[in-house]
Write a protein that holds these residues in place. Sequence first.
Motif, PDB file in Angstrom:
ATOM      1  N   PRO A 196       0.815  -1.212   0.000  1.00 34.48           N
ATOM      2  CA  PRO A 196       0.000   0.000   0.000  1.00 34.48           C
ATOM      3  C   PRO A 196       0.849   1.262   0.000  1.00 34.48           C
ATOM      4  O   PRO A 196       2.010   1.244   0.401  1.00 34.48           O
ATOM      5  N   GLY A 197       0.241   2.335  -0.471  1.00 34.38           N
ATOM      6  CA  GLY A 197       0.919   3.641  -0.436  1.00 34.38           C
ATOM      7  C   GLY A 197       1.682   3.969  -1.704  1.00 34.38           C
ATOM      8  O   GLY A 197       2.162   5.092  -1.869  1.00 34.38           O
ATOM      9  N   TRP A 198       1.796   3.007  -2.577  1.00 37.33           N
ATOM     10  CA  TRP A 198       2.532   3.260  -3.818  1.00 37.33           C
ATOM     11  C   TRP A 198       1.590   3.747  -4.929  1.00 37.33           C
ATOM     12  O   TRP A 198       0.463   3.302  -5.043  1.00 37.33           O
ATOM     13  N   GLY A 199       2.099   4.663  -5.707  1.00 45.52           N
ATOM     14  CA  GLY A 199       1.387   5.116  -6.906  1.00 45.52           C
ATOM     15  C   GLY A 199       2.281   4.905  -8.121  1.00 45.52           C
ATOM     16  O   GLY A 199       3.516   4.820  -7.993  1.00 45.52           O
ATOM     17  N   PHE A 200       1.675   4.803  -9.274  1.00 46.83           N
ATOM     18  CA  PHE A 200       2.438   4.428 -10.471  1.00 46.83           C
ATOM     19  C   PHE A 200       2.059   5.286 -11.682  1.00 46.83           C
ATOM     20  O   PHE A 200       0.918   5.738 -11.794  1.00 46.83           O
ATOM     21  N   HIS A 201       3.026   5.450 -12.553  1.00 44.35           N
ATOM     22  CA  HIS A 201       2.711   6.114 -13.829  1.00 44.35           C
ATOM     23  C   HIS A 201       3.759   5.747 -14.865  1.00 44.35           C
ATOM     24  O   HIS A 201       4.943   5.626 -14.550  1.00 44.35           O
ATOM     25  N   TYR A 202       3.284   5.533 -16.104  1.00 42.01           N
ATOM     26  CA  TYR A 202       4.235   5.387 -17.214  1.00 42.01           C
ATOM     27  C   TYR A 202       4.004   6.543 -18.175  1.00 42.01           C
ATOM     28  O   TYR A 202       2.915   6.694 -18.743  1.00 42.01           O
ATOM     29  N   GLU A 203       5.004   7.367 -18.339  1.00 40.24           N
ATOM     30  CA  GLU A 203       4.904   8.537 -19.208  1.00 40.24           C
ATOM     31  C   GLU A 203       5.680   8.229 -20.493  1.00 40.24           C
ATOM     32  O   GLU A 203       6.904   8.112 -20.461  1.00 40.24           O
ATOM     33  N   LYS A 204       4.931   8.085 -21.581  1.00 42.52           N
ATOM     34  CA  LYS A 204       5.579   7.722 -22.852  1.00 42.52           C
ATOM     35  C   LYS A 204       5.519   8.916 -23.785  1.00 42.52           C
ATOM     36  O   LYS A 204       4.447   9.491 -23.998  1.00 42.52           O
ATOM     37  N   PHE A 205       6.625   9.266 -24.360  1.00 42.70           N
ATOM     38  CA  PHE A 205       6.660  10.377 -25.305  1.00 42.70           C
ATOM     39  C   PHE A 205       6.977   9.814 -26.680  1.00 42.70           C
ATOM     40  O   PHE A 205       8.055   9.271 -26.919  1.00 42.70           O
ATOM     41  N   HIS A 206       6.015   9.922 -27.562  1.00 45.55           N
ATOM     42  CA  HIS A 206       6.227   9.393 -28.914  1.00 45.55           C
ATOM     43  C   HIS A 206       5.430  10.242 -29.895  1.00 45.55           C
ATOM     44  O   HIS A 206       4.533  10.979 -29.508  1.00 45.55           O
ATOM     45  N   ARG A 207       5.765  10.107 -31.169  1.00 44.25           N
ATOM     46  CA  ARG A 207       5.185  11.016 -32.158  1.00 44.25           C
ATOM     47  C   ARG A 207       3.860  10.536 -32.696  1.00 44.25           C
ATOM     48  O   ARG A 207       3.006  11.336 -33.034  1.00 44.25           O
ATOM     49  N   THR A 208       3.699   9.242 -32.845  1.00 47.01           N
ATOM     50  CA  THR A 208       2.391   8.715 -33.218  1.00 47.01           C
ATOM     51  C   THR A 208       2.050   7.604 -32.237  1.00 47.01           C
ATOM     52  O   THR A 208       2.940   7.071 -31.556  1.00 47.01           O
ATOM     53  N   ALA A 209       0.779   7.254 -32.188  1.00 48.62           N
ATOM     54  CA  ALA A 209       0.325   6.281 -31.201  1.00 48.62           C
ATOM     55  C   ALA A 209       1.063   4.957 -31.332  1.00 48.62           C
ATOM     56  O   ALA A 209       1.312   4.282 -30.342  1.00 48.62           O
ATOM     57  N   GLN A 210       1.427   4.597 -32.564  1.00 54.08           N
ATOM     58  CA  GLN A 210       2.067   3.299 -32.762  1.00 54.08           C
ATOM     59  C   GLN A 210       3.585   3.356 -32.645  1.00 54.08           C
ATOM     60  O   GLN A 210       4.240   2.325 -32.666  1.00 54.08           O
ATOM     61  N   ALA A 211       4.132   4.560 -32.569  1.00 55.44           N
ATOM     62  CA  ALA A 211       5.586   4.702 -32.670  1.00 55.44           C
ATOM     63  C   ALA A 211       6.280   4.296 -31.374  1.00 55.44           C
ATOM     64  O   ALA A 211       5.694   4.295 -30.296  1.00 55.44           O
ATOM     65  N   TRP A 212       7.548   3.987 -31.508  1.00 50.39           N
ATOM     66  CA  TRP A 212       8.391   3.707 -30.351  1.00 50.39           C
ATOM     67  C   TRP A 212       8.491   4.959 -29.487  1.00 50.39           C
ATOM     68  O   TRP A 212       8.345   6.080 -29.969  1.00 50.39           O
ATOM     69  N   ALA A 213       8.816   4.736 -28.205  1.00 53.68           N
ATOM     70  CA  ALA A 213       9.051   5.871 -27.314  1.00 53.68           C
ATOM     71  C   ALA A 213      10.331   6.581 -27.729  1.00 53.68           C
ATOM     72  O   ALA A 213      11.350   5.940 -27.965  1.00 53.68           O
ATOM     73  N   ILE A 214      10.244   7.905 -27.819  1.00 56.09           N
ATOM     74  CA  ILE A 214      11.484   8.691 -27.938  1.00 56.09           C
ATOM     75  C   ILE A 214      12.170   8.649 -26.571  1.00 56.09           C
ATOM     76  O   ILE A 214      13.361   8.389 -26.463  1.00 56.09           O
TER      77      ILE A 214
END
Lengths: 793, 280
Positions: free
Chosen positions: B172-190
């Motif tokens: 308990p007490g943990w929060g999570f997030h994945y922040e992905k930066f990419h140019r199109t929805a299908q593209a790899w993460a920059i």
Amino acid sequence: MSEIDPAAIAEQADVPTEPKQASHEVGRARRRKEDARLLTGRTQWTDNIQLPGMLYVQFLRSPMAHARITRVDVEAARQLPGVVAAFSGRDFAAEQGSLPCAWPVSEDIVIPDHPPMAYEEVRYVGEAVACVVATSRYQAADALEAIEVDYEPLPAVLDMNEALTGTSPKVHDQGNQAFTWKFGQGDIDEAFRDAPVVIDRTYVQQRLIPTAMEPRAVVCTTDGQSFTMWSATQIPHILRFLLAATTGIPEHMIRVIAPDVGGGFGSKLQVTAEEVLCLLLARRLGKPVKWTESRSEGNLTVHHGRDQIQHIMIAAEGDGRIRGIKVDLLADMGAYLMLVTPGVPLLGAFMYNGIYKMDAYDFACTGVFTTKMPTDAYRGAGRPEATYALERAIDELAHELKLDPMQVRRLNWIKHEEFPYTTIAGLTYDSGNYEAATDRAMALFGYDKLRAEQADRRDRGDPVQLGLGISTYTEMCGLAPSRVLGSLSYGAGGWEHGSVRMLPTGKVEVVTGSSAHGQGHETAWSQIVADALGVPYEDVSVLHGDTAISHKGMDTYGSRSLVVGGMAVLQACEKVKEKARRLAAHTLECSPDDIEFSQGAFKVKGTSQQKTIQELTLAAFAAHDLPDGMEPRLDADATIDPENFSYPHGTHLCAVEVDTETGQTKIRSYVAVDDVGRVVNPLIVEGQVHGGIAQGIAQALFEEAVYDAEGNLLTSTMADYLLPSAADLPTFVTDRTETPATSNPLGVKGVGEAGTIASTPAVVNAVVDALRPQGVHDIQMPCTPERVWRALQ
Amino acid sequence: MIPAQFDYVRPTSVQEASQALAGDDDAKVIAGGQSLLPLLRLRLTYPTLLVDVGRLSELQGVHDRGDHVFIGAAVTHDEVVRSGVIRDACPLVALAAATVADPAVRHRGTFGGSLAHADPAGDLPAVALALDAILVTSEREIPASEFFVDYLESAMHPGEILVGIKVPKLGPGWGFHYEKFHRTAQAWAIVGVAAAVRRSNGSIAEARIGLTNMGSVPVRARETEARLRDLDLGEAVRQACAHAAEDTSPPSDLHAQADYRRHLAQVLTHRAVRAAAGSP
């Protein structure tokens, strides 16, 4: 053999003696009749075609941007399992001819020899140098690896400005300048002399790779004398003619079929090396051959689009009134001139004045050779480039004068009461109403409210800034009056052909010279014919894309199908009706002048006596009792040559949020109000507008073909050449105003390219507008997050 | 898709698969094929044998095992996204898996496959690293911190097969997030940032941050993690995140230059940490 009994046929086919329906098909949002088979794949795409004894072709392609070929050894490949033949370019040197360029735009033009398979020199990465023919695609691909080629490297030529310097290596012996083309009206020097405001900007149209859903594919077979080619092409008729001209095979011995074709966007408006070579391989081997490109092969070798450097200058009064516009282009031809390569920038030459009035205009274009894939037509061809530079520069003018960008446009555009209007570029715009489209767009967009939000974000120093972009565009489409094309040195006319075959059972078979590859001709033409002849929509079928069935045609490109091809079909319907009227008068024993036509029936005025078109069709088929001199059957052909281009216009508005911390852009809203004249099928128009906007946004934000310093294409796969999908695009708000064209009987204008032409400047204007307080005036397309971020540093 | 010729076997057990791999130096493991097939298609690799482990029963299923969740290596991204166990016990895995490519790829591609492929631009290696996951192979257990050796290279030796992944439950007490930066929805993460944050009395007690595509292997933003410890939420968090790119060596490629990636790592780490901490 039994007697033909017309009465029995009539009964069997349920030939109506009363009009079947009140037909109001034109304007109806019908779902497309071709979609069921296209979407389920229950059709024949070229790659689906299987012929007995089929062989498969694979091409070995140059890994060098520029090199002399010193040796090609295909012997090892010939020994591999399944391999039937392997050839180098030299093996076809005597018969392959030179790929055609049909648009020698100027007297000084250099049209270099362009062998389908190179044998002396390669001039771009991907140029074919050898091929293997095998009993399977896999064996052919394996065998390519056994071919040995020695290259003596030559310097790559990649930058247009450098290519034109005296010290640059040459792509061809004749030099790197393909042509210069100039055009002007009015006194441009006078316009710029002491002009209160001069805007002077240079924009870059990045190189794009057309990406159709269906890759290119070719099948060719021979019976020993004549040849049949299936190709995923937009231009079966032109292809047939030019295959004959290129190879010397007599034209009447070649049949070209474009079966269902999955999109082209100009990329299949081409006579390709692979088409010519498949024809020659079928001849040499006496067997059917097939070639289908892979997606990465396509990225390398489908002709590319855009790639221009645009220098535009506007001279204006202090109140924003435009005096004149001066344009100087460098256009990257790539390594060779293909079908209409040099003509593409010229299609923009008459459009840099857009919807605006001015006293002087000057245009110059220099075509430049580089060691890259040749460029050619890509959706909009010349007109997106022109609209982009103009609409960007108009925003600069507004900024310079601290005026609202829409105000500057209103001040300069042609007023609706001034149509028809002959522009400074010499075109006569037949109709238009820029005020109406703009007012509608501004209301849908909520322009004033968004401006208020923009001001608020600026005041707050919000890390997410808002920009508003405008594009008030027009375009010339419906290519084209043949005499105009002739005056521009184009190699052919712009006419179109249509046939209407009235089948004995009252059904109608339409043959069009347009070549559908996703546009929905079968539906739209059926709607037009249903109304014109008063027959049920379901009773019409449309044939296209086969030179043996559609014997005349100029095919589909330049938003020309409806405006030219559709009107040819309509004119053929008029001929059918005229003949039917004479037959009706004969049958009903009155004068043709006493016959009135309504909803599929020919009536004697003031009486209840009538004959339906189906009854008359059957009577003309039986031909038992025709007026003297009348030929049997009601079928008719028409070939029409348009008198003018058509000029769709519209106002596109775009709001973009720019994350100044990362450079990420997000289209918040997009409003398009287009005026494409009268609409035959609103669903088809909507589809064209959506797809067009998406493709224009793609140029603004996503797509770019990138070559490295050695001339290798870095964007050879879709992991690197980024196409946006629905997930990356906003919901488009679309609407229309309807100002009918006066140049054709239906008042239609064409819609295939409008969205692409309009949207690119709207988006980039919005991105730049968001960042003006930070001193940003331009961001090179595509406006990637990194470019936006760097502009802010 | 015209790859060079290869043989294909579909063994029925991990042991059989290992034997198949041992018998051929040029054999490759295939499961969902979403990384391997593009390489085959472009003829960038010429395996003589493909050993399909995609249907091995040992590699299936998501199991709650008390202090950790065991995710079978052949579980698809789509199954990960839909797993109630994963969403409850280690939601960061599901958050990141949901950003992988597109639905078609997520239905074929496997969690284990994308770890074994060891592509630093993949979304899941950074997640495994941030969560201190343990990778269970046919022979041993390897901590995520030792698993990613170099670009497309894991600590597994030829013939070793990834069977599953143990993801520790963080409690308990943990929060999570994945922040992905990419140019199109299908593209790899920059750049991508996987963040797990434990909050305590309005401050950050502990943070774990994995970075996607910031080097030849996925990396932890250790300096930022250290500076975030016991930090009140506020401007100081931004300052701590400004150290996120330290000790990274991001690539310069078609999609971004290294300096831009460093900048993004800082901005995105800040965003990911704030989101994981539940701070607007």
